[in-house]
Design an enzyme around this catalytic site. Structure first.
Site, PDB file in Angstrom:
ATOM      1  N   GLU A  68       1.490  -0.575   6.760  1.00 13.85           N
ATOM      2  CA  GLU A  68       2.137   0.537   6.064  1.00 13.85           C
ATOM      3  C   GLU A  68       2.160   0.329   4.556  1.00 13.85           C
ATOM      4  O   GLU A  68       2.554   1.216   3.811  1.00 13.85           O
ATOM      5  CB  GLU A  68       3.536   0.838   6.635  1.00 13.85           C
ATOM      6  N   HIS A  74      14.960  10.015   9.552  1.00 18.27           N
ATOM      7  CA  HIS A  74      15.482   9.538  10.833  1.00 18.27           C
ATOM      8  C   HIS A  74      16.205  10.621  11.615  1.00 18.27           C
ATOM      9  O   HIS A  74      16.183  10.641  12.831  1.00 18.27           O
ATOM     10  CB  HIS A  74      16.235   8.230  10.631  1.00 18.27           C
ATOM     11  N   ASP A  93       5.094   5.502   6.091  1.00 21.38           N
ATOM     12  CA  ASP A  93       5.203   4.747   4.840  1.00 21.38           C
ATOM     13  C   ASP A  93       3.870   4.641   4.123  1.00 21.38           C
ATOM     14  O   ASP A  93       3.825   4.731   2.895  1.00 21.38           O
ATOM     15  CB  ASP A  93       5.755   3.343   5.123  1.00 21.38           C
ATOM     16  N   CYS A  99       1.672   4.310  14.830  1.00 20.59           N
ATOM     17  CA  CYS A  99       2.977   4.748  15.315  1.00 20.59           C
ATOM     18  C   CYS A  99       3.680   5.641  14.304  1.00 20.59           C
ATOM     19  O   CYS A  99       4.825   6.013  14.482  1.00 20.59           O
ATOM     20  CB  CYS A  99       3.845   3.559  15.700  1.00 20.59           C
TER      21      CYS A  99
HETATM   22  C1  PEP Z   1       5.964   4.383   9.615  1.00 19.42           C
HETATM   23  O1  PEP Z   1       6.249   4.015   8.468  1.00 19.42           O
HETATM   24  O2  PEP Z   1       4.986   5.106   9.884  1.00 19.42           O
HETATM   25  C2  PEP Z   1       6.811   3.986  10.738  1.00 19.42           C
HETATM   26  C3  PEP Z   1       6.468   4.247  11.977  1.00 19.42           C
HETATM   27  O3  PEP Z   1       7.992   3.367  10.436  1.00 19.42           O
HETATM   28  P1  PEP Z   1       9.332   4.133   9.994  1.00 19.42           P
HETATM   29  O4  PEP Z   1       9.116   5.608  10.141  1.00 19.42           O
HETATM   30  O5  PEP Z   1      10.409   3.640  10.889  1.00 19.42           O
HETATM   31  O6  PEP Z   1       9.469   3.681   8.587  1.00 19.42           O
HETATM   32 MG    MG Z   2       7.704   2.479   8.206  1.00 15.70          MG
END
Ligand code: PEP
Ligand code: MG
Length: 577
Positions: A433, A191, A457, A504
């Protein structure tokens, strides 16, 4: 002496500035009994006086550099420091129990915090618990002769060096002075890395040891393009990297010309390039980079950047402002993805042996239905203000999806009954995911309006390698044929059942992955806003006819991730020559 560290390139660009160490000192202490009570009380009073003048100073700097609103938290801290009920109680505790100031401070602060946290009918007072925690930490640091980092008081250009960075750390950073980030832990999908990209700050994460290798004030270079960090560089290196930074800015300016152009391939096929956001504050970047939609709004930041659960109205305001800000283009908002590596100070969840395989995302929402329902109501109300897609994270079984949808429909029916307006073009989708969901994509596709593939993920679960563990980064392989087959299977399952599918995860904005995804026919590509124009520029150079065989080759002929990297790089070189 010059020292070079290798980390993971997390956010593009080059920064050269002195290090600012954002590292919390060890504030542990031993409880002792004391004889000279008066001396102990005056030692304690001096720590309070020093803390007060320090906070006054930080407040004044924060007011100038961050603004009135961001500096208000320090006014709240001063009120506590000047409150005899709190500070006096600690003095009394020293006198009565004849214990050292550290122990008296710790015990009294814990008491106050638990009283404030217990005021469940008074959210204002509940929030004061966080202030008491911060103030006590500061007094403790003075008692122990340690220095706390004060990011809000940064008033000159720096590179922030931290073990990791939380959303609230970043909220306190002034972009005017913070030129880059370097952290010990994390990968490209951590993050802190995602935040660095939305702030458009060069960043390198996962260096392992930067907080130990660099001292406050030492000059450093952050190369967010290649993942290098140089501590105490030579003059030649500074010159070389400044040139590299300028070349990157020039390239960026070229891409900028594509801001208002559609996302089309050389043969005129149109796709959607969307942005991932974490908060409504990311909206300027969405527009500056010409996003055609928001493909992922990570709502958990709203929860993480708050000292208590955000109310339905606070959530509604945030969602509505983003939806309205998109002026008729679609916004996909994901319900909260707490758990895994994302925690809330105010939500005491049981420790888990394997948090990424534990109660996170939709699992946590389904186990805490009232919190989930509050979020869904806020989303449904906001859907009246523009085209919205509500998306559930980490769905693994049809049972979970059906449960989440039935709660959503229940809240929708209740709102409509009450005469509250809900949008007509609301779509309901899910993230892919968990490998189980990818495998059964054809079945899931019959029950949602869209999919969005979360590769961050999906990759970690497919290769069973924690996405944040640096020593397993060799297993974090977006181009591994196993991952690509799951992606292809998901896209085919979606299209055979008439729904659209996006991605995404960070892979959507990866230049090597992109031609493979295009070849698979992925409909929407959602990425950090700063990647959009680079990908749009690449898209313009690619002809889908030339990519026809790529997907099958990458999934079924290649044997390794390296094979695929070579396959795409050779092809791009040939096509863009
Ligand atoms: C992912 O897992 O690709 C995703 C977009 O979610 P996050 O990165 O918030 O886990
Ligand atoms: Mg994710």
């Amino acid at each position: 002496m010059t020292k070079t560290l290798k980390g993971i390139a997390a956010s593009d660009g080059i920064a050269v500035a002195p290090a600012y160490l954002l590292v919390e000192p060890d504030l542990s202490f031993n409880k002792t009994s004391i004889d000279d009570v008066e001396a102990e009380v005056s030692r304690y009073e001096k720590a309070v006086a020093d803390s007060t003048s320090e906070v006054e100073n930080i407040r004044d700097i924060a007011k100038k550099s961050l603004g009135e609103e961001e500096s208000q938290v320090f006014d709240a801290h001063l009120m506590i420091l000047n409150d005899p009920e709190f500070t006096g109680a600690i003095g009394e505790q020293i006198k009565n129990s004849k214990i050292n100031a550290e122990a008296a401070l710790d015990e009294t602060a814990k008491n106050f915090i638990s009283i404030f946290e217990g005021m469940t009918d008074n959210p204002y007072m509940q929030e004061r618990a966080a202030d008491v925690r911060d103030v006590s930490k500061r007094i403790m640091a003075h008692l122990l002769g340690k220095k706390l980092p004060n990011p809000a008081s940064i008033d000159h250009e720096v590179v922030v060096v931290a073990h990791d960075l939380t959303p609230s750390d970043t909220a306190q950073l002034n972009k005017k002075y913070v030129k880059g980030f370097v952290t010990d832990i994390g990968g490209r999908t951590a993050h802190s890395a995602i935040m660095a990209r939305s702030l458009e700050l060069p960043a390198v994460v996962g260096t392992d040891s930067v907080t130990k290798d660099v001292q406050d004030g030492q000059n450093m270079i952050v190369d967010g393009l290649d993942g290098d960090v140089i501590i105490e560089p030579s003059e030649d290196q500074v010159r070389e990297y400044k040139e590299k930074g300028e070349a990157f800015l020039k390239q960026k300016a070229e891409w900028q010309k594509l801001k208002d152009e559609p996302s089309v391939t050389a043969d005129g096929k149109k796709f959607i390039i969307a942005a991932n956001i974490g908060t409504p504050n990311d909206m300027p970047g969405v527009h500056e980079n010409g996003a055609e939609a928001i493909g992922l709004y990570r709502t958990e930041f709203l929860y993480m950047d708050s000292s208590d659960f955000p109310t339905e109205d606070a959530q509604f305001d945030a969602y509505k402002s983003v939806i309205e800000g998109m002026n008729g283009k679609q916004t996909i908002i994901r319900t909260m993805d707490i758990g895994g590596d994302k925690h809330l100070d105010y939500w005491d969840l049981p420790e888990e042996m394997n948090p990424f395989l534990g109660v996170r995302a939709i699992r946590l929402s389904l186990q805490n239905e009232e919190i989930f329902r509050t979020q869904l109501r806020a989303l449904l109300r906001a859907s009246a203000y523009g085209p919205l897609g509500i998306m559930f994270p980490m769905i693994g079984t049809l049972g979970e999806l059906r449960k989440a949808k039935s709660i959503l429909n229940d809240e929708k029916a209740k709102l409509i009954d009450k005469g509250v307006k809900v949008g007509d073009d609301l779509q309901v989708g899910m993230m892919i995911e968990v490998p189980a969901a990818a495998v059964l994509a054809d079945q899931f596709a019959k029950e949602v309006d869209f999919f969005s593939i979360g590769t961050n993920d999906l990759i970690q679960y497919t290769l069973a390698a924690d996405r944040g563990n640096d020593s397993l980064s060799y297993l974090y392989q977006p181009y591994n044929p196993s991952v690509l087959r799951l992606i292809k299977h998901t896209i085919d399952g979606a299209h055979e059942n008439g729904i659209w599918v996006g991605m995404c995860g960070e892979a959507a904005g990866d230049s090597t992955m992109f031609p493979i995804l295009l070849s698979m026919g992925l409909d929407e590509y959602s990425m950090s806003a700063t990647s959009i124009l680079r990908i749009r520029s690449l898209m313009k150079k690619l002809n889908t006819e030339d990519l026809k065989e790529l997907a099958n080759q990458a999934c079924f002929v290649s044997e390794t991730a390296e094979d695929n990297e070579k396959l795409v790089n050779d092809l791009i070189e040939k096509l863009t020559k």
